[in-house]
Motif scaffolding. Structure first.
Motif, mmCIF file in Angstrom:
data_model
loop_
_atom_site.group_PDB
_atom_site.id
_atom_site.type_symbol
_atom_site.label_atom_id
_atom_site.label_comp_id
_atom_site.label_asym_id
_atom_site.label_seq_id
_atom_site.Cartn_x
_atom_site.Cartn_y
_atom_site.Cartn_z
ATOM 1 N N THR A 168 52.733 33.584 60.760
ATOM 2 C CA THR A 168 52.263 34.939 60.497
ATOM 3 C C THR A 168 51.676 34.956 59.080
ATOM 4 O O THR A 168 51.980 34.087 58.260
ATOM 5 N N GLY A 169 50.839 35.934 58.797
ATOM 6 C CA GLY A 169 50.142 35.969 57.521
ATOM 7 C C GLY A 169 51.060 36.213 56.327
ATOM 8 O O GLY A 169 51.966 37.038 56.393
ATOM 9 N N TYR A 170 50.795 35.484 55.238
ATOM 10 C CA TYR A 170 51.578 35.681 54.023
ATOM 11 C C TYR A 170 50.782 36.417 52.942
ATOM 12 O O TYR A 170 51.332 36.781 51.902
ATOM 13 N N TYR A 171 49.468 36.648 53.196
ATOM 14 C CA TYR A 171 48.670 37.374 52.212
ATOM 15 C C TYR A 171 47.480 38.044 52.888
ATOM 16 O O TYR A 171 46.751 37.401 53.648
ATOM 17 N N ASP A 172 47.302 39.336 52.621
ATOM 18 C CA ASP A 172 46.143 40.076 53.120
ATOM 19 C C ASP A 172 45.028 39.922 52.093
ATOM 20 O O ASP A 172 45.207 40.294 50.922
ATOM 21 N N VAL A 173 43.895 39.382 52.531
ATOM 22 C CA VAL A 173 42.856 38.993 51.576
ATOM 23 C C VAL A 173 41.558 39.767 51.778
ATOM 24 O O VAL A 173 41.237 40.188 52.893
ATOM 25 N N ARG A 174 40.841 39.965 50.683
ATOM 26 C CA ARG A 174 39.489 40.528 50.710
ATOM 27 C C ARG A 174 38.535 39.506 50.099
ATOM 28 O O ARG A 174 38.893 38.807 49.144
ATOM 29 N N GLN A 175 37.334 39.438 50.622
ATOM 30 C CA GLN A 175 36.297 38.579 50.056
ATOM 31 C C GLN A 175 35.516 39.367 49.003
ATOM 32 O O GLN A 175 35.311 40.578 49.150
ATOM 33 N N ALA A 176 35.091 38.677 47.960
ATOM 34 C CA ALA A 176 34.407 39.359 46.860
ATOM 35 C C ALA A 176 33.168 38.592 46.406
ATOM 36 O O ALA A 176 33.036 37.385 46.639
ATOM 37 N N VAL A 177 32.277 39.315 45.757
ATOM 38 C CA VAL A 177 31.039 38.744 45.234
ATOM 39 C C VAL A 177 31.156 38.583 43.720
ATOM 40 O O VAL A 177 31.544 39.517 43.018
ATOM 41 N N VAL A 178 30.818 37.381 43.235
ATOM 42 C CA VAL A 178 30.814 37.102 41.800
ATOM 43 C C VAL A 178 29.391 36.717 41.405
ATOM 44 O O VAL A 178 28.783 35.839 42.023
ATOM 45 N N ALA A 179 28.865 37.372 40.379
ATOM 46 C CA ALA A 179 27.492 37.106 39.933
ATOM 47 C C ALA A 179 27.440 37.057 38.411
ATOM 48 O O ALA A 179 28.297 37.648 37.731
ATOM 49 N N LEU A 180 26.460 36.344 37.868
ATOM 50 C CA LEU A 180 26.248 36.366 36.428
ATOM 51 C C LEU A 180 25.879 37.785 36.019
ATOM 52 O O LEU A 180 25.156 38.478 36.743
ATOM 53 N N LYS A 181 26.371 38.213 34.883
ATOM 54 C CA LYS A 181 26.115 39.574 34.426
ATOM 55 C C LYS A 181 24.623 39.850 34.264
ATOM 56 O O LYS A 181 24.169 40.984 34.417
ATOM 57 N N SER A 182 23.864 38.783 33.992
ATOM 58 C CA SER A 182 22.411 38.930 33.794
ATOM 59 C C SER A 182 21.631 38.883 35.101
ATOM 60 O O SER A 182 20.420 39.107 35.124
#
Length: 291
Positions: free
Chosen positions: A138-152
């Motif tokens: 069974t799941g041990y962590y509920d996860v979300r996907q995220a976007v990472v980008a250079l600030k510029s």
């Protein structure tokens, strides 16, 4: 006439004695064992049918990334997944000295074939496709996907999924991060695919991609420690009514899957997992959802 009756009575009494004796010797119906009792016995602390008797073999990839592990050393008990692995082991009756770590590449952990570990912990999302080759706890962590980008980067200004369609995105091969790019964003440019997250992070830092997609805790770590010139743009909503979860990976024919799941469930129920999340993983509050 009296003699006949006496003989008949004697015979009948003898038959009763024989029948009574036989009834006493006859096997009695076995007391049925409930499924719960059976599971409890098979999950006896420290007595599982493990890869190495008396030991619990746990697999994960190398390098072992933060915040899931610390200092690229799974056996030190630091980092969320290292801590969870030891908590599960303890709940199963195996102390730290009985846990053996094994190097297992991410994609190999859920590929078809016999496994040489008892369970693998490496941010592997539970999916129906993967269940065809392996078993999951069974799941041990509920996860979300995220976007990472250079600030510029232009991608850093994205407010929704549509704003990312023209961006050059990257992710690790075989991950749900890559699935989110292909299935949800559907970018006009073919996404860059990397064998390891380290390569994806290097590509981001060098401007070879506009943004990468990783799970949210990893996104916080990347922007806080590895690529400080980048930022977390936002997180994706769950693509279904069922949240994406990380699960422990086991051999498809493993006999200890139910025992491992019981351990995970009990750790979530008593608050142990929540406490480890608070200790090792960043809070997602304040990160906008890209719809």
């Amino acid at each position: 006439m009296h003699l006949v009756n006496r003989t008949l009575v004697t015979a009948l009494c003898s038959a009763v004695v024989v029948c009574t004796t036989l009834a006493g010797c006859a096997p009695q119906p076995e007391k049925k064992t409930s499924g719960a009792d059976s599971t409890a016995k098979s999950c006896a602390p420290g007595g599982l049918a493990t890869e190495v008797p008396g030991k619990l073999t746990v697999g994960t990839d190398k390098p072992a990334y933060a915040p899931w592990f610390a200092d690229d050393e799974p056996s030190n008990g630091k980092g969320f997944e290292s801590a969870v692995a030891y908590a599960v082991a303890k709940r199963l009756g195996y102390g730290r000295g009985s846990v053996v770590w094994q190097n297992v590449p991410f994609n190999s952990s859920f590929a078809p074939g016999v496994k040489k570990f008892d369970f693998d912990i490496n941010q592997v999302s539970i999916s129906d496709a993967r269940r065809k080759a392996v078993a999951f706890s069974t799941g041990y962590y509920d996860v979300r996907q995220a976007v990472v980008a250079l600030k510029s980067s232009k991608a850093a200004k994205a407010k929704n999924v549509a704003d990312l369609k023209g961006a050059k995105l990257g992710a690790q091969v075989g991950t749900t991060s890559l699935d989110f790019i292909n299935d949800l964003v559907k970018p006009t440019q073919r996404p860059a695919v990397y064998q390891k997250n380290d390569f994806a992070k290097s590509a981001l830092k060098n401007g070879q991609v506009d943004a990468i997609v990783v799970d949210l805790p990893t996104a916080f770590y990347v922007t806080g420690s590895e690529v400080p010139e980048a930022e977390v743009v936002g997180q994706f909503p769950n693509s279904s009514s069922t949240p994406e979860q990380f699960g422990l990976v086991l051999d498809r024919e493993s006999t200890i899957t139910s025992c491992v799941s019981r351990a995970v469930d009990s750790l979530r129920k008593d608050g142990t997992v929540a406490a480890l999340e608070k200790q090792w993983l960043s809070d997602a509050v304040g990160v906008p959802v890209l719809k």
